[in-house]
Structure formats: C-alpha cells, structure tokens
Design a protein around this motif. Structure first.
Motif, short mmCIF file in Angstrom:
data_model
loop_
_atom_site.label_atom_id
_atom_site.label_comp_id
_atom_site.label_asym_id
_atom_site.label_seq_id
_atom_site.Cartn_x
_atom_site.Cartn_y
_atom_site.Cartn_z
N LEU A 31 0.78 -1.64 0.16
CA LEU A 31 0.15 0.11 -0.41
C LEU A 31 0.59 1.24 -0.17
O LEU A 31 0.30 2.49 -0.68
CB LEU A 31 -0.94 0.39 0.98
N ASN A 32 2.46 1.45 0.32
CA ASN A 32 2.77 2.19 0.86
C ASN A 32 3.74 2.45 -0.43
O ASN A 32 3.68 3.83 -0.91
CB ASN A 32 4.13 2.10 1.75
N GLU A 33 3.93 1.63 -1.93
CA GLU A 33 4.28 1.89 -2.69
C GLU A 33 3.26 2.39 -3.69
O GLU A 33 3.32 3.10 -4.84
CB GLU A 33 4.67 0.74 -3.53
N LYS A 34 1.86 1.82 -3.41
CA LYS A 34 0.28 2.37 -4.63
C LYS A 34 0.07 3.56 -4.35
O LYS A 34 -0.34 4.25 -4.80
CB LYS A 34 -0.44 1.17 -4.10
N PHE A 35 0.24 3.92 -2.63
CA PHE A 35 -1.01 5.58 -2.91
C PHE A 35 0.42 6.28 -2.17
O PHE A 35 1.01 6.17 -1.48
CB PHE A 35 -1.75 5.26 -2.28
N ASP A 36 0.58 8.06 -3.18
CA ASP A 36 1.38 8.48 -2.79
C ASP A 36 1.06 9.53 -1.01
O ASP A 36 -0.74 9.17 -0.84
CB ASP A 36 1.39 9.62 -4.25
N ASP A 37 1.15 10.67 -1.32
CA ASP A 37 1.39 11.48 0.33
C ASP A 37 0.01 12.26 -0.26
O ASP A 37 -1.17 12.46 0.71
CB ASP A 37 2.12 12.75 0.40
N ASP A 38 -0.36 12.74 -1.26
CA ASP A 38 -1.29 13.23 -2.25
C ASP A 38 -3.32 12.32 -1.71
O ASP A 38 -3.36 13.14 -1.56
CB ASP A 38 -1.54 13.69 -3.42
N THR A 39 -2.84 11.26 -2.00
CA THR A 39 -3.85 10.33 -2.42
C THR A 39 -4.06 9.91 -1.04
O THR A 39 -5.48 9.57 -0.81
CB THR A 39 -3.27 9.16 -3.40
N LEU A 40 -3.04 9.48 -0.06
CA LEU A 40 -3.47 9.43 0.96
C LEU A 40 -4.19 10.50 2.01
O LEU A 40 -5.49 10.33 2.79
CB LEU A 40 -2.21 8.83 2.55
N GLN A 41 -4.13 11.95 2.05
CA GLN A 41 -4.63 12.64 2.30
C GLN A 41 -6.14 12.83 1.37
O GLN A 41 -7.12 13.53 2.05
CB GLN A 41 -3.72 14.31 1.79
N TYR A 42 -5.80 12.71 0.03
CA TYR A 42 -7.52 12.90 0.15
C TYR A 42 -7.79 11.56 0.80
O TYR A 42 -9.47 11.74 1.04
CB TYR A 42 -6.83 12.23 -1.88
N ILE A 43 -7.26 10.60 0.64
CA ILE A 43 -8.79 9.52 1.19
C ILE A 43 -9.07 9.33 2.78
O ILE A 43 -10.22 9.69 2.86
CB ILE A 43 -8.02 7.71 1.58
N VAL A 44 -7.97 10.59 3.91
CA VAL A 44 -8.03 10.79 5.05
C VAL A 44 -9.60 11.57 4.67
O VAL A 44 -9.71 12.45 5.43
CB VAL A 44 -6.98 11.08 5.35
#
Length: 102
Positions: A31-44
């Motif tokens: 999951l760390n490889e799949k999602f960049d920080d911006d995408t993680l922030q979007y999910i949050v």
C-alpha cells in the motif's frame, strides 16, 4: 486520476505530515508503494467528509467509510480503489486519531 480534483482537495486539506507518516508506518509495503502522500491525504479528507455527515449518535463503521471513499473516488475520477485497501488506510488513521486523543 483527475489531477484538478486532487489539487483542489490537497490545497483545501489541512495536511498533517505526522498523520500521513503514521499511516505509512501502519500499512503494508504494498500500500505504501501504491499510494502517494497526496492520495493518502485525499482518502483521509473524504473519510472526514463522511464522518461529518453522520449524526453524533451514529456509529462509524469502517466498511461503510471505505465504501464511501471508494464511491467518491470513482465519482470524482480519482481512481478505482479497492475497499479492503482503503479500509486498511482508514483503520490506520483511526488509530492515529486515537493516539492523538490519548
């Protein structure tokens, strides 16, 4: 992924590098490889959008939040996310929030 939507959300978000760092430490390497920080922030951010729509008395169910994020990401052309992967990210963020409250 619609970069305009992502840019808007990232600009409006209160980016918390500690929150993203915590999530990264508590999700799989895949999951760390799949999602960049911006995408993680979007999910949050979408997760918080879902929670804000709920009654204070309503239980927040992880699978329901994950399904909401998946649906919104499709609607906003952010990607086709797997609900189980999203649930893992949200679960890590719930843990982060609990650690902040302690």
């Amino acid at each position: 992924m619609d970069s305009n939507v992502l840019n808007e959300i990232v600009e409006m978000a209160e980016f918390d590098p500690e929150e993203i760092k915590y999530i990264r430490q508590h999700i799989s390497a895949e999951l760390n490889e799949k999602f960049d920080d911006d995408t993680l922030q979007y999910i949050v951010d979408v997760m918080f959008e879902y929670i804000e729509q709920k009654d204070d008395e309503e239980d927040i169910i992880l699978d329901d939040v994950a399904q909401y994020v998946v649906a919104m990401s499709k609607k906003e052309n952010m990607g086709n996310f797997d609900a189980n992967e999203i649930a893992d990210i949200i679960d890590a963020d719930f843990d982060f929030m609990e650690s902040e409250d302690a």
